[in-house]
Design an enzyme around this catalytic site. Structure first.
Site, PDB file in Angstrom:
ATOM      1  N   LYS A  62      -4.770 -20.817 -22.853  1.00 55.69           N
ATOM      2  CA  LYS A  62      -5.429 -20.116 -24.115  1.00 55.69           C
ATOM      3  C   LYS A  62      -3.718 -19.836 -25.183  1.00 55.69           C
ATOM      4  O   LYS A  62      -3.452 -18.941 -24.930  1.00 55.69           O
ATOM      5  CB  LYS A  62      -6.426 -19.089 -24.089  1.00 55.69           C
ATOM      6  CG  LYS A  62      -7.197 -19.116 -24.969  1.00 55.69           C
ATOM      7  CD  LYS A  62      -6.672 -18.599 -26.598  1.00 55.69           C
ATOM      8  CE  LYS A  62      -7.026 -16.806 -26.280  1.00 55.69           C
ATOM      9  NZ  LYS A  62      -6.213 -16.445 -27.259  1.00 55.69           N
TER      10      LYS A  62
ATOM     11  N   GLU B 238       2.190  -9.654 -17.592  1.00 54.27           N
ATOM     12  CA  GLU B 238       3.197  -8.885 -18.161  1.00 54.27           C
ATOM     13  C   GLU B 238       2.997  -8.480 -19.741  1.00 54.27           C
ATOM     14  O   GLU B 238       2.989  -9.267 -20.444  1.00 54.27           O
ATOM     15  CB  GLU B 238       4.216 -10.458 -18.477  1.00 54.27           C
ATOM     16  CG  GLU B 238       6.138 -10.079 -18.850  1.00 54.27           C
ATOM     17  CD  GLU B 238       5.834 -10.171 -20.471  1.00 54.27           C
ATOM     18  OE1 GLU B 238       6.459  -8.735 -20.639  1.00 54.27           O
ATOM     19  OE2 GLU B 238       6.200 -10.700 -20.874  1.00 54.27           O
TER      20      GLU B 238
ATOM     21  N   CYS C 129       8.831  -8.112 -26.228  1.00 53.62           N
ATOM     22  CA  CYS C 129       8.748  -7.275 -24.864  1.00 53.62           C
ATOM     23  C   CYS C 129      10.305  -6.571 -24.369  1.00 53.62           C
ATOM     24  O   CYS C 129      10.528  -5.574 -23.849  1.00 53.62           O
ATOM     25  CB  CYS C 129       7.918  -7.460 -23.951  1.00 53.62           C
ATOM     26  SG  CYS C 129       6.107  -8.189 -24.327  1.00 53.62           S
TER      27      CYS C 129
ATOM     28  N   GLU D 165       6.603   1.326 -28.274  1.00 54.75           N
ATOM     29  CA  GLU D 165       6.607  -0.038 -28.792  1.00 54.75           C
ATOM     30  C   GLU D 165       6.408  -0.556 -30.195  1.00 54.75           C
ATOM     31  O   GLU D 165       5.634  -0.631 -30.776  1.00 54.75           O
ATOM     32  CB  GLU D 165       6.146  -1.442 -27.355  1.00 54.75           C
ATOM     33  CG  GLU D 165       6.596  -2.592 -27.994  1.00 54.75           C
ATOM     34  CD  GLU D 165       6.364  -3.027 -26.966  1.00 54.75           C
ATOM     35  OE1 GLU D 165       6.978  -3.994 -26.631  1.00 54.75           O
ATOM     36  OE2 GLU D 165       5.111  -3.622 -26.377  1.00 54.75           O
TER      37      GLU D 165
END
Length: 454
Positions: free
Chosen positions: A153, A228, A262, A354
């Site tokens: 997906k 993750e 990330c 972040e």
């Protein structure tokens, strides 16, 4: 419903793609479940050969895949070519795992005890928009090598490369249903896959908040999951390091993919005695990064993925905020944001959260203990870098910093042959590396009684 795919550099619609419904997801899982037993029953060498053929077909289409990545994700073309090549290399590497899923013979009394690695069945791989090609392959390549069928997906903003990879898999000879690509939104197609009883494992890369939600939904079915998630990684520069080299390398550590990574080393921790010298060297290195047309081979940084992402990044850097270093970016159409370096306090919002954009903070530290304290003062633990000429210090820091992927005197985090994953809120499980294929299997133990003797 259709998904409109925008070129982040021009804001032009480059494609429209039908968005999958929950019924479409159910059909895809059923097709995968029907195809998986025959795929798993192939001789390991035959499965490996098909995956190597898939890799060869990807190699023939590297430039085409890179162009798609430039258009849908705004990645500089050089980076996009590397990403397509990474898909090829990972397929080759994972193919070897199909023939090396080795069990054990365990000494026991009264018979023979052996273990087998059995495929899970159907695996759902939910892919983010920041690295749509390689991260899709991180999931589907080892899962296929282990004998599973896979439903990918892709992110709703970047489905084009995944769709093309699905076509290339069929061209390479993979059976229908073994690798399917299901474009759609997270709340519809993604949720349908996560909750589907026919899906044995979910692999998700994305935000920590969404990862928690997926983990909770998988827990209801005791479904395996690999996550993750986010990061707020530290780039630690000691006074005994090659400061010139550390400063020259720093921009790439937080500007790759416009900071939408990330692993971005968005907290630069510099020992106080070399702080001023480091900043003098960092400024020209940041300003030298060419921000512009991602199709131009000279471009070092492209646009952000969307207007919403640009506004998110701006929220961390008000116009009134004093920037230690601020680069330039194109004006007009496109989701541009300039490379930005701030000098901030450790407890500032921009130092803790972040940003997922081309923004880094520089924070001075006093000594080794202070560096460890600052590096670990985050809920995340994905990656990081340590710059020092002292081998003993490098090893001490590598053990002390709570992160899954560390580099000494470099910024390398991801290699297909080494494990990748995070500590704390950065995720669960590991991808890539020698254990990747086994992570898509169940271990079965078999004891065979041996009677008599002599």
């Amino acid at each position: 419903m259709e998904l409109e795919i925008l070129d982040p550099a021009t804001e032009e619609v480059v494609a429209t793609v039908p968005a999958a419904t929950a019924a479409d997801a159910d059909s895809a899982v059923r097709r995968a479940a029907a195809a998986q037993p025959a795929w798993a029953a192939l001789a390991p060498g035959d499965r490996a050969r098909l995956l190597r053929r898939f890799a060869a077909v990807v190699d023939e289409h590297v430039d085409e895949l890179a162009r798609l990545e430039v258009r849908e994700a705004g990645h500089p073309v050089g980076s996009a070519r590397w990403e397509a090549g990474n898909v090829r290399d990972l397929l080759d590497y994972a193919a070897g795992g199909a023939e090396r899923l080795l069990g054990q013979q365990i000494p026991v009394a009264g018979g023979l005890d052996v273990t087998f690695h059995e495929p899970l069945g159907v695996v759902a791989v939910i892919v983010p928009w920041n690295f749509p090609m390689p991260i899709a392959a991180w999931g589907f390549a080892p899962a296929l090598a282990a004998g599973n069928a896979v439903v990918v997906k892709p992110a709703e903003t970047t489905p084009l490369t995944a769709l093309r990879l699905g076509e290339l898999a069929l061209e390479a000879g993979l059976p229908e249903g073994v690798l399917q690509v299901l474009p759609g939104t997270g709340p519809v197609a993604g949720d349908a896959l996560v909750g589907h009883p026919g899906v044995a494992k979910v692999v998700f890369t994305g935000s920590t908040a969404v990862g928690r939600s997926i983990m909770a939904k998988c827990a209801a079915q005791v479904k395996r999951v690999t996550l993750e998630l986010g990061g707020k990684s530290a780039n630690i520069v000691f006074a005994d390091a090659d400061v010139e080299r550390a400063a020259a390398a720093a921009p790439a550590s937080f500007l790759d993919n416009a900071g939408q990574d990330c692993c971005a080393r968005s907290r630069i921790l510099v020992q106080r005695s070399v702080h001023d010298r480091f900043m003098e060297l960092l400024e020209p290195a940041v300003l030298a990064v060419a921000v512009g047309d991602p199709a131009d081979p000279a471009t070092g940084m492209g646009p952000l993925i969307s207007a919403a992402q640009r506004e998110r990044v701006r929220s961390y850097v008000p116009e009134s905020a004093p920037a230690a270093i601020r680069g330039t970016a194109p004006s007009g159409k496109g989701f541009w944001y300039p490379p930005t370096v701030l000098e901030a306090a450790p407890d500032d919002r921009v130092s803790r959260e972040e940003v997922f954009g081309p923004v880094a903070v520089v924070i001075p530290f006093e000594d080794e203990a202070d560096a460890v304290r600052l590096a670990n003062a985050t809920e995340y633990g994905l990656s990081g870098s340590i710059w020092t000429r002292d081998v003993s210090r490098a090893l001490r820091m590598s053990r002390a910093v709570a992160a899954g992927n560390l580099s000494v005197n470099s910024h390398s985090s991801v290699r297909y042959a080494t494990p990748f994953g995070g500590f704390k809120q950065s995720g669960l499980g590991r991808e890539l590396g020698p254990g990747a294929v086994a992570a898509f299997t169940e271990v079965k133990n078999v004891f065979v009684a041996v009677e008599g003797g002599g």
